[in-house]
Design a protein around this motif. Structure first.
Motif, PDB file in Angstrom:
ATOM      1  N   ALA A  95      22.903  42.449  21.314  1.00 23.06           N
ATOM      2  CA  ALA A  95      22.715  41.760  22.593  1.00 23.06           C
ATOM      3  C   ALA A  95      24.019  41.134  23.070  1.00 23.06           C
ATOM      4  O   ALA A  95      24.359  41.209  24.255  1.00 23.06           O
ATOM      5  N   ALA A  96      24.782  40.520  22.156  1.00 25.38           N
ATOM      6  CA  ALA A  96      26.060  39.913  22.528  1.00 25.38           C
ATOM      7  C   ALA A  96      27.050  40.978  22.982  1.00 25.38           C
ATOM      8  O   ALA A  96      27.799  40.778  23.955  1.00 25.38           O
ATOM      9  N   ASN A  97      27.062  42.114  22.301  1.00 25.17           N
ATOM     10  CA  ASN A  97      27.959  43.207  22.687  1.00 25.17           C
ATOM     11  C   ASN A  97      27.557  43.829  24.022  1.00 25.17           C
ATOM     12  O   ASN A  97      28.364  44.503  24.663  1.00 25.17           O
ATOM     13  N   GLY A  98      26.313  43.600  24.428  1.00 20.59           N
ATOM     14  CA  GLY A  98      25.842  44.145  25.699  1.00 20.59           C
ATOM     15  C   GLY A  98      26.159  43.277  26.893  1.00 20.59           C
ATOM     16  O   GLY A  98      25.810  43.633  28.032  1.00 20.59           O
ATOM     17  N   LEU A  99      26.798  42.137  26.678  1.00 15.15           N
ATOM     18  CA  LEU A  99      27.182  41.250  27.774  1.00 15.15           C
ATOM     19  C   LEU A  99      28.539  41.670  28.332  1.00 15.15           C
ATOM     20  O   LEU A  99      29.477  41.932  27.574  1.00 15.15           O
ATOM     21  N   HIS A 100      28.632  41.715  29.658  1.00 15.29           N
ATOM     22  CA  HIS A 100      29.863  42.185  30.299  1.00 15.29           C
ATOM     23  C   HIS A 100      30.476  41.088  31.167  1.00 15.29           C
ATOM     24  O   HIS A 100      29.777  40.179  31.633  1.00 15.29           O
ATOM     25  N   HIS A 101      31.782  41.196  31.382  1.00 20.97           N
ATOM     26  CA  HIS A 101      32.500  40.168  32.135  1.00 20.97           C
ATOM     27  C   HIS A 101      33.691  40.781  32.853  1.00 20.97           C
ATOM     28  O   HIS A 101      34.076  41.919  32.588  1.00 20.97           O
ATOM     29  N   VAL A 102      34.250  39.990  33.755  1.00 22.92           N
ATOM     30  CA  VAL A 102      35.473  40.353  34.467  1.00 22.92           C
ATOM     31  C   VAL A 102      36.530  39.303  34.143  1.00 22.92           C
ATOM     32  O   VAL A 102      36.227  38.110  34.070  1.00 22.92           O
ATOM     33  N   SER A 103      37.742  39.749  33.906  1.00 19.53           N
ATOM     34  CA  SER A 103      38.849  38.850  33.587  1.00 19.53           C
ATOM     35  C   SER A 103      39.667  38.554  34.836  1.00 19.53           C
ATOM     36  O   SER A 103      39.587  39.269  35.842  1.00 19.53           O
ATOM     37  N   VAL A 104      40.472  37.487  34.767  1.00 18.95           N
ATOM     38  CA  VAL A 104      41.353  37.116  35.875  1.00 18.95           C
ATOM     39  C   VAL A 104      42.741  36.795  35.337  1.00 18.95           C
ATOM     40  O   VAL A 104      42.878  36.055  34.363  1.00 18.95           O
ATOM     41  N   ARG A 105      43.748  37.368  35.958  1.00 21.05           N
ATOM     42  CA  ARG A 105      45.134  37.010  35.695  1.00 21.05           C
ATOM     43  C   ARG A 105      45.622  36.172  36.876  1.00 21.05           C
ATOM     44  O   ARG A 105      45.508  36.584  38.035  1.00 21.05           O
ATOM     45  N   CYS A 106      46.151  34.992  36.571  1.00 22.26           N
ATOM     46  CA  CYS A 106      46.667  34.097  37.603  1.00 22.26           C
ATOM     47  C   CYS A 106      48.188  34.164  37.620  1.00 22.26           C
ATOM     48  O   CYS A 106      48.829  33.958  36.578  1.00 22.26           O
ATOM     49  N   VAL A 107      48.753  34.443  38.760  1.00 23.38           N
ATOM     50  CA  VAL A 107      50.204  34.385  38.948  1.00 23.38           C
ATOM     51  C   VAL A 107      50.506  33.132  39.765  1.00 23.38           C
ATOM     52  O   VAL A 107      50.139  33.040  40.938  1.00 23.38           O
ATOM     53  N   ASN A 108      51.135  32.158  39.122  1.00 24.13           N
ATOM     54  CA  ASN A 108      51.439  30.882  39.760  1.00 24.13           C
ATOM     55  C   ASN A 108      52.832  30.923  40.371  1.00 24.13           C
ATOM     56  O   ASN A 108      53.793  31.334  39.708  1.00 24.13           O
ATOM     57  N   LEU A 109      52.915  30.498  41.613  1.00 24.39           N
ATOM     58  CA  LEU A 109      54.189  30.516  42.330  1.00 24.39           C
ATOM     59  C   LEU A 109      54.478  29.144  42.924  1.00 24.39           C
ATOM     60  O   LEU A 109      53.578  28.500  43.475  1.00 24.39           O
ATOM     61  N   GLY A 110      55.709  28.701  42.783  1.00 20.73           N
ATOM     62  CA  GLY A 110      56.175  27.504  43.465  1.00 20.73           C
ATOM     63  C   GLY A 110      57.179  27.913  44.520  1.00 20.73           C
ATOM     64  O   GLY A 110      58.254  28.439  44.201  1.00 20.73           O
ATOM     65  N   ILE A 111      56.825  27.722  45.784  1.00 29.03           N
ATOM     66  CA  ILE A 111      57.647  28.182  46.907  1.00 29.03           C
ATOM     67  C   ILE A 111      58.423  26.999  47.496  1.00 29.03           C
ATOM     68  O   ILE A 111      57.886  25.913  47.656  1.00 29.03           O
ATOM     69  N   GLY A 112      59.681  27.247  47.823  1.00 30.12           N
ATOM     70  CA  GLY A 112      60.560  26.180  48.300  1.00 30.12           C
ATOM     71  C   GLY A 112      60.407  25.835  49.760  1.00 30.12           C
ATOM     72  O   GLY A 112      61.406  25.591  50.452  1.00 30.12           O
ATOM     73  N   ARG A 113      59.162  25.803  50.233  1.00 31.38           N
ATOM     74  CA  ARG A 113      58.885  25.362  51.602  1.00 31.38           C
ATOM     75  C   ARG A 113      57.496  24.753  51.630  1.00 31.38           C
ATOM     76  O   ARG A 113      56.545  25.337  51.106  1.00 31.38           O
ATOM     77  N   ALA A 114      57.388  23.596  52.225  1.00 38.11           N
ATOM     78  CA  ALA A 114      56.098  22.917  52.301  1.00 38.11           C
ATOM     79  C   ALA A 114      55.283  23.438  53.481  1.00 38.11           C
ATOM     80  O   ALA A 114      55.794  24.153  54.350  1.00 38.11           O
ATOM     81  N   ASP A 115      54.007  23.114  53.484  1.00 34.34           N
ATOM     82  CA  ASP A 115      53.117  23.406  54.610  1.00 34.34           C
ATOM     83  C   ASP A 115      53.060  24.898  54.941  1.00 34.34           C
ATOM     84  O   ASP A 115      53.170  25.306  56.099  1.00 34.34           O
ATOM     85  N   LEU A 116      52.883  25.715  53.911  1.00 34.06           N
ATOM     86  CA  LEU A 116      52.745  27.150  54.153  1.00 34.06           C
ATOM     87  C   LEU A 116      51.455  27.455  54.903  1.00 34.06           C
ATOM     88  O   LEU A 116      51.394  28.385  55.701  1.00 34.06           O
ATOM     89  N   THR A 117      50.413  26.684  54.615  1.00 36.46           N
ATOM     90  CA  THR A 117      49.112  26.861  55.253  1.00 36.46           C
ATOM     91  C   THR A 117      48.316  25.581  55.061  1.00 36.46           C
ATOM     92  O   THR A 117      48.646  24.763  54.200  1.00 36.46           O
ATOM     93  N   ASP A 118      47.273  25.401  55.873  1.00 31.83           N
ATOM     94  CA  ASP A 118      46.400  24.240  55.680  1.00 31.83           C
ATOM     95  C   ASP A 118      45.149  24.620  54.893  1.00 31.83           C
ATOM     96  O   ASP A 118      44.258  23.798  54.699  1.00 31.83           O
ATOM     97  N   LYS A 119      45.053  25.864  54.417  1.00 30.67           N
ATOM     98  CA  LYS A 119      43.888  26.349  53.687  1.00 30.67           C
ATOM     99  C   LYS A 119      43.994  26.017  52.194  1.00 30.67           C
ATOM    100  O   LYS A 119      45.076  25.799  51.655  1.00 30.67           O
ATOM    101  N   HIS A 120      42.831  25.964  51.530  1.00 34.53           N
ATOM    102  CA  HIS A 120      42.797  25.768  50.084  1.00 34.53           C
ATOM    103  C   HIS A 120      42.598  27.095  49.350  1.00 34.53           C
ATOM    104  O   HIS A 120      43.271  27.360  48.360  1.00 34.53           O
TER     105      HIS A 120
END
Length: 264
Positions: A95-120
């Motif tokens: 039963a445990a082996n029958g459970l499926h999932h999706v993985s996520v890779r996060c690429v974190n970026l720090g950009i040298g300009r503020a206020d790129l967007t007002d969205k979250h």
């Protein structure tokens, strides 16, 4: 539904249109705030490599062993059964082996300009390698580099859809596609870039999920192991649900201890 189809929807819209976020320390600040209230020793950077379910013993990578009366597990359900090993019945392992999932890779970026967007959060339904960008800098200014903006490109992958590139090539592609979709420009400086992998990110709701989870959960209860949280209960929990799940698990253990005391 009818009103939303025939006229503009009032703002804000959505279940998380308004939300709270720690000013400092990122989301980890919420967990860290619990530490002063915990009675007992909190072990960090300690990997549990094996659980002797019949003996109620948790074995750590450094060889230490802890005996428990009841165990609350928040680790991914397939991983929990894996470290229990042969003590789990065949049907529970299956039963445990029958459970499926999706993985996520996060690429974190720090950009040298503020206020790129007002969205979250910005979702992308097109051909970009990332399906969503989380603009962390808009949740708190403390998540930004000085004078810049912090954001995370989230990329889903699985055994059926592996990452097309990895390492620096993945970072470079995210930067190129962020420029392509207009998040920032080629003239903006990338101050910092790194990756974070989330092997278990989204649980897959297939036709067997509910039955498989219940098979595993019922056996674990006979071993005094209680499940709590998104990956252990194998449910699509948001953070608020996860906190409630922890509270519910604590109450189950507390009530169980009270019943045992009364019986004694």
């Amino acid at each position: 539904i009818v009103e939303g189809a025939v006229e503009p929807v009032g703002k804000p819209m959505g279940p998380n249109a308004r939300f709270g976020y720690p000013l400092k320390g990122g989301f980890q600040a919420l967990m860290s705030a619990f530490l002063p209230h915990i009675k007992g020793v909190v072990e960090t950077n300690s990997e549990i490599t094996h659980i002797l379910a019949n003996q109620h013993i948790a074995v750590l990578a450094d060889g230490r062993q802890f005996h428990y009366e009841q165990l609350i597990s928040t680790m991914p359900l397939p991983e929990l059964i894996r470290i229990i090993g042969d003590e789990a019945p065949d049907e529970v392992i299956a039963a445990a082996n029958g459970l499926h999932h999706v993985s996520v890779r996060c690429v974190n970026l720090g950009i040298g300009r503020a206020d790129l967007t007002d969205k979250h959060w910005i979702y992308f339904a097109g051909d970009t390698i990332f399906h969503r960008i989380f603009v962390q800098g808009n949740t708190s200014p403390e998540c930004n580099p000085p004078g810049g903006c912090g954001l995370t490109c989230e990329i889903t992958y699985s055994e059926h859809k592996p990452l097309p590139v990895d390492g620096q090539a993945l970072i470079d592609r995210c930067i190129a596609e962020c420029i392509e979709v207009g998040i920032f420009t080629a003239e903006d400086e990338v101050l910092v870039a790194n990756q974070l992998d989330i092997p278990y990110a989204y649980v897959v709701y297939d036709h067997q999920r509910s039955k498989n989870v219940e098979t595993v959960r019922q056996w674990l209860l006979t071993q005094d192991i209680v499940l709590a949280g998104r990956y252990s209960e194998w449910e699509y929990y948001n953070s608020d649900h996860a906190f409630i799940a922890g509270k519910n698990a604590a109450e189950k253990v507390k009530n169980s201890v009270s019943r045992r005391g009364a019986g004694a």
